[in-house]
Design an enzyme around this catalytic site. Structure first.
Site, PDB file in Angstrom:
ATOM      1  N   GLU A 101      -8.579   8.863   5.248  1.00 25.40           N
ATOM      2  CA  GLU A 101      -7.294   8.205   5.936  1.00 25.40           C
ATOM      3  C   GLU A 101      -6.956   8.993   7.227  1.00 25.40           C
ATOM      4  O   GLU A 101      -7.614   9.356   7.933  1.00 25.40           O
ATOM      5  CB  GLU A 101      -6.430   8.201   4.600  1.00 25.40           C
ATOM      6  N   ASP A 120       0.834  -1.304  -0.145  1.00 26.98           N
ATOM      7  CA  ASP A 120       0.142   0.053  -0.065  1.00 26.98           C
ATOM      8  C   ASP A 120       0.776   1.130   0.077  1.00 26.98           C
ATOM      9  O   ASP A 120       1.997   1.546   0.779  1.00 26.98           O
ATOM     10  CB  ASP A 120      -0.923   0.083   1.405  1.00 26.98           C
TER      11      ASP A 120
HETATM   12  C1  GLC Z   1      -4.072   4.599   0.217  1.00 26.69           C
HETATM   13  C2  GLC Z   1      -4.755   3.713   0.972  1.00 26.69           C
HETATM   14  C3  GLC Z   1      -5.391   2.527   0.360  1.00 26.69           C
HETATM   15  C4  GLC Z   1      -5.713   2.936  -1.207  1.00 26.69           C
HETATM   16  C5  GLC Z   1      -4.094   3.387  -1.733  1.00 26.69           C
HETATM   17  C6  GLC Z   1      -4.376   3.712  -3.160  1.00 26.69           C
HETATM   18  O1  GLC Z   1      -2.870   5.109   0.864  1.00 26.69           O
HETATM   19  O2  GLC Z   1      -4.367   3.331   2.190  1.00 26.69           O
HETATM   20  O3  GLC Z   1      -6.876   2.432   0.998  1.00 26.69           O
HETATM   21  O4  GLC Z   1      -6.230   1.912  -2.093  1.00 26.69           O
HETATM   22  O5  GLC Z   1      -3.508   4.367  -1.111  1.00 26.69           O
HETATM   23  O6  GLC Z   1      -5.150   4.950  -3.262  1.00 26.69           O
END
Ligand code: GLC
Length: 600
Positions: A517, A320
């Site tokens: 987030e 991630d």
């Molecule tokens: C972000 C998130 C994740 C997301 C990814 C791509 O930081 O933690 O849930 O899918 O990046 O956008």
């Protein structure tokens, strides 16, 4: 003097050569390797495994490494780098769209342009393009914006969740995007976490059941045209990250630490992922959380022993965001550690030249074995074949009409109605009579599609007051529902002209501003002073008071709720504010149940 000048010029030139050492692909010396129109891997009659093995055998090390990198599309310096570096996957970071505009056609053209570059490579391996279409394809103008997963959880209706995911997949596939970074399978134990609204809540069984429904909705399309890859996330345990343990100084919980025993981690958090894999999940995204101090992306026990070993996961594991590079002091060490731990694709997400050179070096040094390299690429290719990337029909402009269709808005409306949770109802306040004589409506979320939609809408963090969403605000829904004779007065702050007669009903729609987030990590999710003021002012001019809360999670209202006659949790309903009005006025019953416990 001239000699010295000449020598120093040569020295500088040599130095620059090393400093700017361009990562160059090896010269492809076997041109016929690229003439493969009858190659087995392009034959859709063959099994996936036969096609994988044929393709893998044709690939150079350079091409294999390119399949393991996932780059944020705005980080591509020049389009030809997709071909030059054999980049295998791109993503819209934060949902970022085309530079020109967010129209569906622009999205389709952007994706097609990227895919065309991939077709210029020797083996023409199509790109996987991923996006967070976590409550509909909500970064695309005109797309249907569904309730976020918290609201879907409140419906507790697996078939409805599946249909929402199916509609989302159709709108995504129409733009040529076949990979959704969803569903979120985090089981949330602390609602102060900014990601709480992205989840199905705090009950493992409900998260698991609805997560599986969502996966089927994305993947089970009867036509190859609409098939979209689900990507359960974030493996594993993020919902148990402890407040104040974040590695990121801007956050409190996101990127935090989990202190659970192995048994607790399995009982609470592993069940949804195990069921997801049993039900066909083929990509798992790893959390940036740490478990007992070890970052998940660097944990071979979690990624290889449990996920790939015990659970028999044969798809691919993707990291991630910048998670991999937080593991060790250098990117080289980080890549070696995490790929050997079980990461198959690295969401770097910005840097690909550096990734390629480090990976080449690591394989050359034997720090990453050729077996591990082949295993990772085999998994990625397997999923690309399974998703039909090599065989599916091209998305065409004619297919864009599915975006924002009446059918999808009907599904969204049903989801909003079924997600409303009645937290309190005294004096038989609800349902309200549609023939009520006089209504006053106030609150910052009453007439605000951006607040209804929340984060991951139009932009990563969402937009307070977003007017680009195709939908109905809760206020508009109320006005459309009441009788023609009903007087409806609206004032966001609750500043109503004093008049002798009280309004029969005061409705105040309050809640949270959009966030996403870690930016939503909050020590005490509660109502703003402006919202509390609007409630007080509205109460003063109403016989009965209804408070509607538009939020991604429970808010602390315990100090005030005593004075409110009725309270409704609307979650983040998205575009169909009319669905809230339908339930307030009894056109549809309250059937929603809490995805989190909420003491009012
Ligand atoms: C972000 C998130 C994740 C997301 C990814 C791509 O930081 O933690 O849930 O899918 O990046 O956008």
């Amino acid at each position: 003097m001239i000699i010295i000048l000449a020598l120093s010029t040569i020295a500088i030139g040599v130095l620059l050569l090393f400093v700017n050492r361009e990562v160059l692909p090896p010269k492809d010396l076997t041109a016929e390797r690229c003439e493969q129109e009858n190659a087995p891997y392009l034959n859709s009659e063959l099994s996936v495994e036969e096609r994988v093995e044929d393709l893998l055998a044709r690939m150079t090390e350079w091409e294999k490494i390119g399949q393991m990198v996932l780059i944020e599309k705005n980080s591509i310096r020049t389009l030809s780098d997709i071909q030059r570096y054999n980049i295998g996957a791109l993503l819209s970071g934060g949902g970022a769209g085309p530079k020109i505009n967010n129209e569906p056609l622009s999205w389709l053209q952007m994706i097609s342009t990227f895919q065309a570059e991939a077709q210029k490579t020797c083996l023409k391996i199509p790109l996987l393009y991923g996006i967070d279409a976590v409550h509909g394809h909500a970064n695309v103008l005109g797309a249907t914006v569904f309730p976020h997963l918290t609201g879907l959880s409140a419906t507790n209706d697996a078939d409805l969740v599946r249909r929402v995911a199916e509609a989302t997949a159709e709108e995504m596939a129409a733009t040529g995007i076949y990979w959704n970074f969803a569903p979120n399978l985090d089981v949330v134990k602390d609602i102060r976490w900014g990601k709480a609204f992205e989840t199905f809540g705090s009950d493992t069984a409900r998260v698991s059941r609805l997560g599986v429904a969502y996966i089927h909705g994305l993947q089970d399309s009867s036509t190859g045209y609409y098939k979209v890859l689900a990507n359960p996330k974030h493996y594993i345990g993020g919902g148990s990250m402890e407040y104040g343990t974040s590695r990121n100084e801007d956050f409190q919980i996101e990127e935090g630490n989990i202190t659970l025993t192995d048994a607790e981690m399995r009982r609470i958090h592993l069940v949804p992922f195990a069921n997801a894999i049993d039900e066909g999940a083929r990509v798992i995204m790893v959390s940036t959380a740490s478990w007992n101090g070890i970052i998940n992306a660097a944990n071979p026990y979690l990624l290889t022993d449990v996920l790939k070993g015990e659970l028999g996961f044969t798809g691919f594991v993707v990291s991630d965001w910048y998670g991999v590079y937080q593991v060790a002091p250098t990117r080289y060490e980080s890549l070696v550690t995490t790929i050997n731990a079980g990461i198959d694709m690295v969401m770097t997400p910005f840097e690909y030249k550096d990734f390629m050179s480090n990976m080449q070096q690591a394989v050359a040094n034997g720090d990453i074995s050729n077996e591990r390299l082949d295993d990772a690429v085999r998994r990625i290719l397997r999923v690309k074949f399974e998703t039909g990337l090599f065989d599916r029909p091209e998305a065409t402009p004619e297919g864009l009409s599915v975006i924002g269709s009446a059918e999808h808005h009907t599904i969204a409306l049903e989801a909003v109605r079924k997600s409303q949770v009645l937290l309190k109802n005294t004096k038989a306040t609800l349902p309200l009579p549609v023939s009520v004589k006089k209504l006053v409506v106030s609150g910052a979320s009453a007439n605000n599609l951006g607040r209804q939609a929340g984060g991951w809408t139009s932009e990563w963090q969402g937009i307070d007051g977003d007017t680009s969403i195709t939908g109905t605000t809760i206020l508009e829904g109320i006005k459309e529902t009441v009788s023609a004779d009903t007087i409806v007065e609206y004032n966001q702050n609750g500043d109503f002209a004093a008049s002798g007669e009280l309004a029969d009903i005061g409705i105040v729609v309050v809640g949270e501003k959009p966030y996403a987030e870690g930016w939503g990590d909050n020590p005490n999710p509660s109502l703003s002073p402006e919202d509390l003021s609007a409630i007080e002012k509205t109460k003063a001019v109403s016989k009965k008071l209804v408070v509607v809360i538009v939020s991604g999670r429970p808010l602390d209202i315990s100090a005030y709720s005593e004075d409110w006659d009725a309270i409704v949790a609307s979650w983040l309903p998205g575009a169909e504010g009319g669905g809230v009005a339908d339930v307030l006025f009894g056109l549809h019953p309250f059937i929603g149940t809490l995805p989190f416990s909420w003491e009012i």
